[in-house]
Structure formats: structure tokens, C-alpha cells
Design a protein around this motif. Structure first.
Motif, PDB file in Angstrom:
ATOM      1  N   LEU A 161       0.830  -1.203   0.000  1.00 45.92           N
ATOM      2  CA  LEU A 161       0.000   0.000   0.000  1.00 45.92           C
ATOM      3  C   LEU A 161       0.865   1.254   0.000  1.00 45.92           C
ATOM      4  CD1 LEU A 161      -2.779  -0.907   2.622  1.00 45.92           C
ATOM      5  CD2 LEU A 161      -2.826  -1.196   0.136  1.00 45.92           C
ATOM      6  N   GLU A 162       0.516   2.193  -0.855  1.00 46.71           N
ATOM      7  CA  GLU A 162       1.171   3.495  -0.847  1.00 46.71           C
ATOM      8  C   GLU A 162       0.781   4.244   0.416  1.00 46.71           C
ATOM      9  OE1 GLU A 162       1.778   7.221  -3.931  1.00 46.71           O
ATOM     10  OE2 GLU A 162      -0.218   6.303  -3.784  1.00 46.71           O
ATOM     11  N   TYR A 163      -0.526   4.241   0.724  1.00 43.14           N
ATOM     12  CA  TYR A 163      -1.033   4.805   1.966  1.00 43.14           C
ATOM     13  C   TYR A 163      -2.488   4.397   2.141  1.00 43.14           C
ATOM     14  CZ  TYR A 163      -2.988   8.716  -0.870  1.00 43.14           C
ATOM     15  OH  TYR A 163      -3.654   9.474  -1.785  1.00 43.14           O
ATOM     16  N   ALA A 164      -3.020   4.659   3.347  1.00 40.29           N
ATOM     17  CA  ALA A 164      -4.430   4.403   3.654  1.00 40.29           C
ATOM     18  C   ALA A 164      -5.094   5.720   3.993  1.00 40.29           C
ATOM     19  CB  ALA A 164      -4.562   3.437   4.821  1.00 40.29           C
ATOM     20  N   GLU A 165      -6.185   6.009   3.310  1.00 41.94           N
ATOM     21  CA  GLU A 165      -6.891   7.285   3.481  1.00 41.94           C
ATOM     22  C   GLU A 165      -8.040   7.135   4.477  1.00 41.94           C
ATOM     23  OE1 GLU A 165      -9.533  10.173   0.555  1.00 41.94           O
ATOM     24  OE2 GLU A 165      -7.777   9.130  -0.267  1.00 41.94           O
ATOM     25  N   GLN A 166      -8.044   7.984   5.490  1.00 44.06           N
ATOM     26  CA  GLN A 166      -9.106   8.078   6.495  1.00 44.06           C
ATOM     27  C   GLN A 166      -9.600   6.697   6.948  1.00 44.06           C
ATOM     28  OE1 GLN A 166      -9.871  11.401   7.401  1.00 44.06           O
ATOM     29  NE2 GLN A 166     -10.737  10.424   9.206  1.00 44.06           N
ATOM     30  N   PRO A 167      -8.734   5.901   7.564  1.00 47.74           N
ATOM     31  CA  PRO A 167      -9.168   4.560   7.989  1.00 47.74           C
ATOM     32  C   PRO A 167     -10.226   4.584   9.080  1.00 47.74           C
ATOM     33  CG  PRO A 167      -6.967   5.058   8.815  1.00 47.74           C
ATOM     34  CD  PRO A 167      -7.312   6.139   7.844  1.00 47.74           C
ATOM     35  N   VAL A 168     -10.180   5.610   9.948  1.00 49.00           N
ATOM     36  CA  VAL A 168     -11.153   5.757  11.035  1.00 49.00           C
ATOM     37  C   VAL A 168     -11.675   7.186  11.019  1.00 49.00           C
ATOM     38  CG1 VAL A 168     -10.203   3.936  12.492  1.00 49.00           C
ATOM     39  CG2 VAL A 168      -9.243   6.236  12.621  1.00 49.00           C
ATOM     40  N   ALA A 169     -12.716   7.436  11.784  1.00 48.12           N
ATOM     41  CA  ALA A 169     -13.396   8.727  11.662  1.00 48.12           C
ATOM     42  C   ALA A 169     -12.719   9.863  12.424  1.00 48.12           C
ATOM     43  CB  ALA A 169     -14.849   8.582  12.122  1.00 48.12           C
ATOM     44  N   VAL A 185       2.360   1.441   7.255  1.00 48.58           N
ATOM     45  CA  VAL A 185       1.395   1.973   6.284  1.00 48.58           C
ATOM     46  C   VAL A 185       1.242   3.466   6.584  1.00 48.58           C
ATOM     47  CG1 VAL A 185      -0.949   1.899   5.368  1.00 48.58           C
ATOM     48  CG2 VAL A 185       0.143  -0.218   6.145  1.00 48.58           C
ATOM     49  N   LEU A 186       1.467   4.304   5.605  1.00 48.09           N
ATOM     50  CA  LEU A 186       1.257   5.737   5.795  1.00 48.09           C
ATOM     51  C   LEU A 186      -0.231   6.040   5.915  1.00 48.09           C
ATOM     52  CD1 LEU A 186       3.789   7.271   3.223  1.00 48.09           C
ATOM     53  CD2 LEU A 186       4.129   6.789   5.667  1.00 48.09           C
ATOM     54  N   ILE A 187      -0.557   7.054   6.709  1.00 45.02           N
ATOM     55  CA  ILE A 187      -1.952   7.418   6.970  1.00 45.02           C
ATOM     56  C   ILE A 187      -2.229   8.795   6.378  1.00 45.02           C
ATOM     57  CG2 ILE A 187      -3.706   7.843   8.727  1.00 45.02           C
ATOM     58  CD1 ILE A 187      -2.790   4.910   8.519  1.00 45.02           C
ATOM     59  N   ALA A 188      -3.303   8.867   5.589  1.00 42.20           N
ATOM     60  CA  ALA A 188      -3.728  10.133   4.978  1.00 42.20           C
ATOM     61  C   ALA A 188      -5.056  10.557   5.583  1.00 42.20           C
ATOM     62  CB  ALA A 188      -3.873   9.968   3.463  1.00 42.20           C
ATOM     63  N   ALA A 189      -5.174  11.832   5.883  1.00 44.71           N
ATOM     64  CA  ALA A 189      -6.406  12.380   6.450  1.00 44.71           C
ATOM     65  C   ALA A 189      -7.217  13.063   5.364  1.00 44.71           C
ATOM     66  CB  ALA A 189      -6.086  13.377   7.557  1.00 44.71           C
ATOM     67  N   ASP A 190      -8.505  12.730   5.293  1.00 42.36           N
ATOM     68  CA  ASP A 190      -9.416  13.368   4.330  1.00 42.36           C
ATOM     69  C   ASP A 190     -10.544  14.049   5.084  1.00 42.36           C
ATOM     70  OD1 ASP A 190     -11.126  14.150   2.311  1.00 42.36           O
ATOM     71  OD2 ASP A 190     -11.489  12.152   1.542  1.00 42.36           O
ATOM     72  N   GLU A 191     -11.549  13.268   5.507  1.00 38.26           N
ATOM     73  CA  GLU A 191     -12.681  13.859   6.216  1.00 38.26           C
ATOM     74  C   GLU A 191     -12.256  14.597   7.476  1.00 38.26           C
ATOM     75  OE1 GLU A 191     -14.552  10.483   3.831  1.00 38.26           O
ATOM     76  OE2 GLU A 191     -12.676  10.833   4.890  1.00 38.26           O
ATOM     77  N   LEU A 200      -6.408  22.127  10.867  1.00 38.27           N
ATOM     78  CA  LEU A 200      -5.009  21.907  11.229  1.00 38.27           C
ATOM     79  C   LEU A 200      -4.847  20.990  12.438  1.00 38.27           C
ATOM     80  CD1 LEU A 200      -3.671  25.536  10.722  1.00 38.27           C
ATOM     81  CD2 LEU A 200      -3.672  23.636   9.104  1.00 38.27           C
ATOM     82  N   ALA A 201      -5.960  20.599  13.063  1.00 35.61           N
ATOM     83  CA  ALA A 201      -5.875  19.739  14.240  1.00 35.61           C
ATOM     84  C   ALA A 201      -5.228  18.405  13.917  1.00 35.61           C
ATOM     85  CB  ALA A 201      -7.272  19.525  14.832  1.00 35.61           C
ATOM     86  N   VAL A 202      -5.408  17.906  12.701  1.00 40.14           N
ATOM     87  CA  VAL A 202      -4.812  16.635  12.290  1.00 40.14           C
ATOM     88  C   VAL A 202      -3.290  16.704  12.389  1.00 40.14           C
ATOM     89  CG1 VAL A 202      -4.404  15.142  10.303  1.00 40.14           C
ATOM     90  CG2 VAL A 202      -6.716  15.895  10.825  1.00 40.14           C
ATOM     91  N   ALA A 203      -2.714  17.760  11.850  1.00 36.84           N
ATOM     92  CA  ALA A 203      -1.258  17.893  11.877  1.00 36.84           C
ATOM     93  C   ALA A 203      -0.745  18.033  13.305  1.00 36.84           C
ATOM     94  CB  ALA A 203      -0.834  19.093  11.031  1.00 36.84           C
ATOM     95  N   ARG A 204      -1.427  18.817  14.117  1.00 34.58           N
ATOM     96  CA  ARG A 204      -0.968  19.033  15.497  1.00 34.58           C
ATOM     97  C   ARG A 204      -1.033  17.753  16.322  1.00 34.58           C
ATOM     98  NH1 ARG A 204      -3.649  24.203  15.035  1.00 34.58           N
ATOM     99  NH2 ARG A 204      -5.507  23.339  16.000  1.00 34.58           N
ATOM    100  N   ALA A 205      -2.005  16.888  16.015  1.00 40.17           N
ATOM    101  CA  ALA A 205      -2.176  15.645  16.770  1.00 40.17           C
ATOM    102  C   ALA A 205      -1.269  14.525  16.277  1.00 40.17           C
ATOM    103  CB  ALA A 205      -3.635  15.190  16.700  1.00 40.17           C
ATOM    104  N   GLY A 206      -0.520  14.762  15.221  1.00 40.13           N
ATOM    105  CA  GLY A 206       0.305  13.695  14.657  1.00 40.13           C
ATOM    106  C   GLY A 206      -0.531  12.552  14.133  1.00 40.13           C
ATOM    107  N   ALA A 207      -1.700  12.873  13.582  1.00 33.24           N
ATOM    108  CA  ALA A 207      -2.654  11.845  13.179  1.00 33.24           C
ATOM    109  C   ALA A 207      -2.484  11.391  11.744  1.00 33.24           C
ATOM    110  CB  ALA A 207      -4.087  12.362  13.378  1.00 33.24           C
ATOM    111  N   ALA A 208      -1.633  12.037  10.959  1.00 33.40           N
ATOM    112  CA  ALA A 208      -1.520  11.684   9.550  1.00 33.40           C
ATOM    113  C   ALA A 208      -0.123  11.989   9.036  1.00 33.40           C
ATOM    114  CB  ALA A 208      -2.559  12.444   8.723  1.00 33.40           C
ATOM    115  N   ASP A 209       0.247  11.259   7.985  1.00 33.33           N
ATOM    116  CA  ASP A 209       1.501  11.500   7.277  1.00 33.33           C
ATOM    117  C   ASP A 209       1.307  12.458   6.109  1.00 33.33           C
ATOM    118  OD1 ASP A 209       3.400   9.420   8.571  1.00 33.33           O
ATOM    119  OD2 ASP A 209       1.593   8.264   8.087  1.00 33.33           O
ATOM    120  N   LEU A 210       0.090  12.548   5.615  1.00 32.73           N
ATOM    121  CA  LEU A 210      -0.222  13.439   4.512  1.00 32.73           C
ATOM    122  C   LEU A 210      -1.691  13.816   4.563  1.00 32.73           C
ATOM    123  CD1 LEU A 210      -0.879  11.445   1.302  1.00 32.73           C
ATOM    124  CD2 LEU A 210       0.206  10.282   3.211  1.00 32.73           C
ATOM    125  N   LEU A 211      -2.061  14.848   3.829  1.00 36.57           N
ATOM    126  CA  LEU A 211      -3.426  15.353   3.791  1.00 36.57           C
ATOM    127  C   LEU A 211      -4.029  15.122   2.415  1.00 36.57           C
ATOM    128  CD1 LEU A 211      -2.959  18.866   5.474  1.00 36.57           C
ATOM    129  CD2 LEU A 211      -3.405  16.650   6.586  1.00 36.57           C
TER     130      LEU A 211
END
Length: 330
Positions: A161-169, A185-191, A200-211
Motif C-alpha cells: 500500500l502506498e497509503y491508507a486514506e481516512q481509515p477511522v473517523a 502503512v502511511l496514513i492520509a487524512a481526508d474527512e 489543522l488539528a490533524v497535523a498538530r495531533a500527529g494523526a496523519a503522514d499526509l493530507l
């Protein structure tokens, strides 16, 4: 920025169309959108039917930016684009992929309601079998729990996998999945970016590798560029099942990003059996060239929505326009 056009101007410029799909995507078999012509060009207002007025008003702001102000200057003339495989059966995968030209990267929908992890594995496996050298990314649209996401992504990663997009809510849940997988597996944030009050909360929480960034839900190309710059994470530009007019907004965003390390999810017009322009804005040899898109009057008439649906969209336009008149919303 620019003066907000009057509601009367927008109604006069509005065309509501109902575009048939080749396959069901996000539960949609007919995609309704509003196409408008402004002084800077054609634009699209197309929030999904279930979205409330507050969220939909950002889509209107994006449309008005495109049609009444225009796009920022591009820094590239061509954008790499991925193919998209909806949550179809493994047997349907070859037919879906046949509608895309140039298949270096494929996004596969997973975690569909009513389906199992075995269904997901069969679908991703079918893509890998057909395209042994392609990059494969999966998109769960937040459909898994933390435990399900960890188990599913470990299983699906056997296909690479290149990455997984929004695996959880949730953002906290995204961070938990990312910590547990520890880079496998890299994690991408969408929703989590486009629906949050604070993108910007995603980046501050360290919740994703990319947007994964969509221009319309964020209020337009310029606002999306600001969010990417402030987040400091790599970005993938994606579409929201748009016509070629709407795709042109996503393409403008992708073309204006200072850096674009991933192929973008702008190829969904290939999943449609109708469009508002000829030729459609689809990938050729795995990419799209930046160009102006002009709606065809004959296609606007051919795919015109029934009168009651046009009335529904015009009333939605009225409500969203009223929100944009408030300084805090504009």
C-alpha cells in the motif's frame, strides 16, 4: 477579495444537471450538481445531498471564487492522476479500470457498509493482479474502528500500500492507528481535514503522514493552499465526484501547490456516463493538463435535472447564499 454576486445573478446563471454514473459510487447512481457561469469562467456548486447548509456554504464559496475571481497562477501545467475503484466486486475491477488511461496509481474504496474485509482483500488483490507495478492506496472513508483498521491494513499491506486514506473517523483514532502501525502503512487524512472546525488539528495531533485536500469543502483553492502551507504536510488533491467543471477546480489547486509528491484523485469523471463538456476532463496517459473547461449548452440541456430538483437546488442556493452574506462566513 471580490464582491459577492447577488442571489438574482446566481439564479440567472444556474444550470442544475443530473449526471448518470457507470457504477455506484458513495451510494450514488445519479450525481446532481449546479453549474454556473461567472465573469471569470464556469464553476460548480455540488455539495452532496445530505450535507447541511453550513457545510454546503463552503462549497458555494469555492464555486464563486472560481467563477467570479478565478484561480491562482499555476506552478505546473500537468498533474498526475490516480484511477479510482469503487467498492465493486473483484470481478468488476477489470471493467472499472478499463475506463482509465494510464494506470500508475489506483485508489481502491474499502470498508463499504455491508461488505467484509474479505471483500476488500479480493478487490485490492484484483487490482494488484492486473497491475503488478502500480501504486495502490485504499480509502475507508472513516468506516473502520481502530481495531478493524489495524487488522485490515496489516492484511491489505501484503499487496503493498502506498497509503491508507481516512481509515477511522476521529482525529484521536487516526493518531492511534498511525502510532500502532508505526510507519508500515502511511496514513492520509481526508474527512478529518475537510469536516473539522479546525483543519489543522490533524497535523498538530500527529494523526496523519499526509493530507487529502478537496477545494470545494474547504471554501476554495486559496483557502486550501493556506491550510496545506500551515499544516506542513504533503498533500494529495482529490475530487468530490464532480463534473469536468468541478474537476477543473481541483486541477487548479493541484497545479498551484508548491510541492505535489503524489498522484491526485481527480479522475472520477471516468466513472460517469454523462458530463457537461466535450471533451471531458479525464486523465490521458496517467495525467491531466491544466486547461479551461467550458460547459456545452447542449449537454447542460440534455442532462438537465427535472423541474422539482432544480427548484430544490435553487432553494439550497438561496440558503447558502444567505450564510455567505454574513461576514463571519465570507
Amino acid at each position: 477579495m471580490f464582491s459577492l454576486p447577488s442571489l438574482e445573478q446566481l439564479v440567472a446563471a444556474a444550470h442544475v444537471v443530473a449526471l448518470p454514473m457507470r457504477v455506484k459510487f458513495r451510494g450514488v447512481l445519479v450525481r446532481e450538481v449546479m453549474i454556473l457561469e461567472g465573469p471569470a469562467g464556469w464553476c460548480e456548486f455540488g455539495p452532496f445531498l445530505e450535507y447541511d447548509d453550513e457545510e454546503s456554504s463552503r462549497w458555494l464559496a469555492s464555486a464563486l471564487e472560481a467563477g467570479w475571481l478565478g484561480y491562482p497562477e499555476p506552478v505546473r501545467s500537468r498533474v498526475l492522476v490516480n484511477a479510482t475503484v469503487p467498492a465493486v466486486s473483484a470481478e468488476q475491477v477489470p471493467a472499472v479500470l478499463a475506463s482509465f488511461d494510464g494506470l500508475a496509481t489506483v485508489k481502491v474504496k474499502v470498508a463499504e457498509a455491508g461488505q467484509s474485509m474479505a471483500d476488500d482483500a479480493a478487490r485490492v488483490g484484483a487490482v494488484r493482479h492486473l497491475l503488478p507495478d502500480a501504486k495502490i492506496r485504499v480509502d475507508a472513508n472513516g468506516g473502520w474502528s481502530v481495531e478493524q483498521a489495524i487488522a485490515a491494513l496489516r492484511m491489505l499491506n501484503v499487496f503493498g500500500l502506498e497509503y491508507a486514506e481516512q481509515p477511522v473517523a476521529g482525529i484521536a483514532e487516526m493518531a492511534a492507528v498511525r502510532r500502532t502501525l508505526n510507519g508500515s502503512v502511511l496514513i492520509a487524512a481526508d474527512e478529518s481535514v475537510r469536516k473539522a472546525s479546525d483543519p489543522l488539528a490533524v497535523a498538530r495531533a500527529g494523526a496523519a503522514d499526509l493530507l487529502v485536500i478537496k477545494a470545494a469543502p474547504l471554501g476554495g483553492v486559496r483557502r486550501a493552499l493556506e491550510i496545506v502551507a500551515e499544516a506542513g504536510l504533503p498533500a494529495v488533491v482529490s475530487s468530490a465526484l464532480d463534473s469536468s467543471v468541478g474537476i477543473s477546480t481541483g486541477l487548479a489547486l493541484a497545479a498551484a501547490l508548491p510541492e505535489l509528491p503524489y498522484a491526485c484523485g481527480l479522475g472520477t469523471v471516468s466513472l460517469m456516463a454523462g458530463d457537461v463538456t466535450t471533451p471531458s476532463l479525464v486523465a490521458l496517459n496517467g495525467g491531466m493538463h491544466v486547461r479551461e473547461v467550458v460547459a456545452d449548452p447542449d449537454l447542460l440541456a440534455h442532462f438537465a435535472a427535472p423541474a422539482q430538483r432544480r427548484d430544490w437546488w435553487l432553494e439550497r442556493l438561496r440558503r447558502c447564499h444567505a450564510l455567505l452574506r454574513q461576514p463571519s462566513e465570507w
